[in-house]
Design an enzyme around this catalytic site. Sequence first.
Site, PDB file in Angstrom:
ATOM      1  N   ARG A   1       9.885  -2.603  -0.564  1.00 49.48           N
ATOM      2  CA  ARG A   1      10.778  -3.627  -1.118  1.00 49.48           C
ATOM      3  C   ARG A   1      11.770  -4.159  -0.083  1.00 49.48           C
ATOM      4  O   ARG A   1      12.834  -4.655  -0.435  1.00 49.48           O
ATOM      5  CB  ARG A   1      11.501  -3.060  -2.346  1.00 49.48           C
ATOM      6  CG  ARG A   1      10.523  -2.770  -3.493  1.00 49.48           C
ATOM      7  CD  ARG A   1      11.199  -2.409  -4.794  1.00 49.48           C
ATOM      8  NE  ARG A   1      11.899  -1.144  -4.754  1.00 49.48           N
ATOM      9  CZ  ARG A   1      11.305   0.047  -4.841  1.00 49.48           C
ATOM     10  NH1 ARG A   1       9.996   0.133  -4.935  1.00 49.48           N
ATOM     11  NH2 ARG A   1      12.014   1.152  -4.825  1.00 49.48           N
TER      12      ARG A   1
ATOM     13  N   THR B   1       5.343  13.807 -10.431  1.00 47.43           N
ATOM     14  CA  THR B   1       6.321  12.850  -9.892  1.00 47.43           C
ATOM     15  C   THR B   1       6.205  11.511 -10.618  1.00 47.43           C
ATOM     16  O   THR B   1       7.216  10.882 -10.949  1.00 47.43           O
ATOM     17  CB  THR B   1       6.084  12.655  -8.373  1.00 47.43           C
ATOM     18  OG1 THR B   1       6.296  13.917  -7.738  1.00 47.43           O
ATOM     19  CG2 THR B   1       7.004  11.621  -7.781  1.00 47.43           C
TER      20      THR B   1
ATOM     21  N   GLU C   1      -7.807  -9.426  21.786  1.00 50.42           N
ATOM     22  CA  GLU C   1      -8.077  -9.998  23.109  1.00 50.42           C
ATOM     23  C   GLU C   1      -8.403 -11.491  23.036  1.00 50.42           C
ATOM     24  O   GLU C   1      -7.903 -12.280  23.842  1.00 50.42           O
ATOM     25  CB  GLU C   1      -9.246  -9.272  23.794  1.00 50.42           C
ATOM     26  CG  GLU C   1      -8.982  -7.806  24.093  1.00 50.42           C
ATOM     27  CD  GLU C   1      -9.376  -6.885  22.953  1.00 50.42           C
ATOM     28  OE1 GLU C   1      -9.197  -7.269  21.775  1.00 50.42           O
ATOM     29  OE2 GLU C   1      -9.852  -5.782  23.227  1.00 50.42           O
TER      30      GLU C   1
HETATM   31  C1  AOF Z   1     -11.055  -4.836  20.099  1.00 50.44           C
HETATM   32  N1  AOF Z   1      -9.898  -5.489  19.795  1.00 50.44           N
HETATM   33  O1  AOF Z   1      -8.255  -6.025  18.402  1.00 50.44           O
HETATM   34  C2  AOF Z   1      -9.806  -4.429  17.687  1.00 50.44           C
HETATM   35  C3  AOF Z   1     -10.981  -3.707  18.039  1.00 50.44           C
HETATM   36  O2  AOF Z   1     -15.931  -4.916  12.405  1.00 50.44           O
HETATM   37  P1  AOF Z   1     -15.657  -5.483  13.772  1.00 50.44           P
HETATM   38  O3  AOF Z   1     -16.816  -6.192  14.351  1.00 50.44           O
HETATM   39  O4  AOF Z   1     -14.393  -6.285  13.815  1.00 50.44           O
HETATM   40  O5  AOF Z   1     -15.448  -4.228  14.745  1.00 50.44           O
HETATM   41  C4  AOF Z   1     -14.563  -3.203  14.431  1.00 50.44           C
HETATM   42  C5  AOF Z   1     -14.399  -2.305  15.659  1.00 50.44           C
HETATM   43  O6  AOF Z   1     -13.809  -3.073  16.698  1.00 50.44           O
HETATM   44  C6  AOF Z   1     -13.472  -1.128  15.456  1.00 50.44           C
HETATM   45  O7  AOF Z   1     -14.130   0.009  14.960  1.00 50.44           O
HETATM   46  C7  AOF Z   1     -13.011  -0.898  16.868  1.00 50.44           C
HETATM   47  O8  AOF Z   1     -14.020  -0.250  17.604  1.00 50.44           O
HETATM   48  C8  AOF Z   1     -12.879  -2.295  17.415  1.00 50.44           C
HETATM   49  N2  AOF Z   1     -11.521  -2.830  17.173  1.00 50.44           N
HETATM   50  N3  AOF Z   1     -11.542  -3.929  19.243  1.00 50.44           N
HETATM   51  O9  AOF Z   1     -11.675  -5.085  21.136  1.00 50.44           O
HETATM   52  C9  AOF Z   1      -9.274  -5.354  18.640  1.00 50.44           C
HETATM   53  N4  AOF Z   1      -9.196  -4.276  16.501  1.00 50.44           N
HETATM   54 ZN    ZN Z   2     -13.079  -6.805  20.167  1.00 51.97          ZN
END
Ligand code: AOF
Ligand code: ZN
Length: 366
Positions: free
Chosen positions: A212, A201, A57
């Site tokens: 790759r 395997t 965001e």
């Molecule tokens: C969002 N937008 O693009 C993502 C989110 O370790 P932090 O502080 O970065 O927080 C991780 C948490 O943030 C993750 O568990 C999930 O709840 C949220 N991810 N949230 O608003 C994003 N990647």
């Molecule tokens: Zn966030």
Amino acid sequence: MSGGAEDDKRFMAAAIRLCRRNLGLTATNPSVACLIVKDGLIVGSAVTAPGGRPHAETQALAAAGEAARGATAYVTLEPCSHHGKTPPCADALTASGVARVVVSVTDPDERVAGRGLSMLRNAGIEVATGLLEAEGRDALAAYLTRQTKKRPYVTLKLAVSADGMLGRLGAGQVAITGPVSRGQVHVLRAETDAILVGIGTALADDPELTCRLPGLEARSPVRIVLDPRLELSPASKLARTAQQVPVIAVTAKDGRDEPALAARQAALEALGVEVLICDPHRLDALLVALATRGISSLLVEGGARTAQSFLDAGLVDRILLFSGRATIGKDGVASPFVFGRMPDGFSLRHSVRYGADRMQEYERDD
Ligand code: AOF
Ligand code: ZN
């Protein structure tokens, strides 16, 4: 359906496509996408950065700048409400002046879980949620599984010959599927945090298990070998490339009381292989250990015994069955599943042709 609802679907579908771009790159964070749309035009778009931060965001809002005022934000996952390594995205959206936020999937992370949506509503922003939720959940499956089940999302990939075999005993790698399927498997590797094979395997095929595809080489997953007696050879391709792409050998016991084992462990560790002591027969415990270190998605690629043990343990979320035209005949190793036969507890979601091959995707029912 009104134009508005159709537009909402169209932009959310685009956001879901975009979020797939960084799958496998953002662990432990999900790969989320955000589009900022004003008067029918995308004025900012972003996906969670490699490594997991910044979140989608804030990047999309930065791209939109003043144009975000009065716009609609489409986000594949509920915007975060917590002060983690970055401030809450819900606050960033509010500060930007967006009028409306449309979300696909709510976030099970207990620091967020509905609070992101209520923060936005309390700030007077119109919020809609659950748009294209099934598709959103699909794209976020790895993250959602790790959050709710405390283990990675497990994909079992099988390449089956026309006579129902996975390979030939003692023959090493046998070509079962064609180049289009192989390319798709490499895309899958790029999108996945870790890939796993059994020692059988690893010894028979001497695989690399890397991605790759030109330009995507840096997206290879962590490579894991179930190796109860620590038989992985220091001369194997896996061990020799462990400095470039991590390799974890999962073995049953520590070498302290067994000099021969200790020597093998030391030789592998000197090459950069991580030796993880965890009973390879306790797959549930292994998966918890992998989730703890941030692995949200696991691709199980071979062979028959490893596939069967994941199925027996009830730890497979999705099966990708690639069926090729080749026949194996004598000394074939039978696949647990073949084309057209539905595995118990799984439903067919998708069927495509890859060149001369067919690929069927089955998903676990619960
Ligand atoms: C969002 N937008 O693009 C993502 C989110 O370790 P932090 O502080 O970065 O927080 C991780 C948490 O943030 C993750 O568990 C999930 O709840 C949220 N991810 N949230 O608003 C994003 N990647
Ligand atoms: Zn966030």
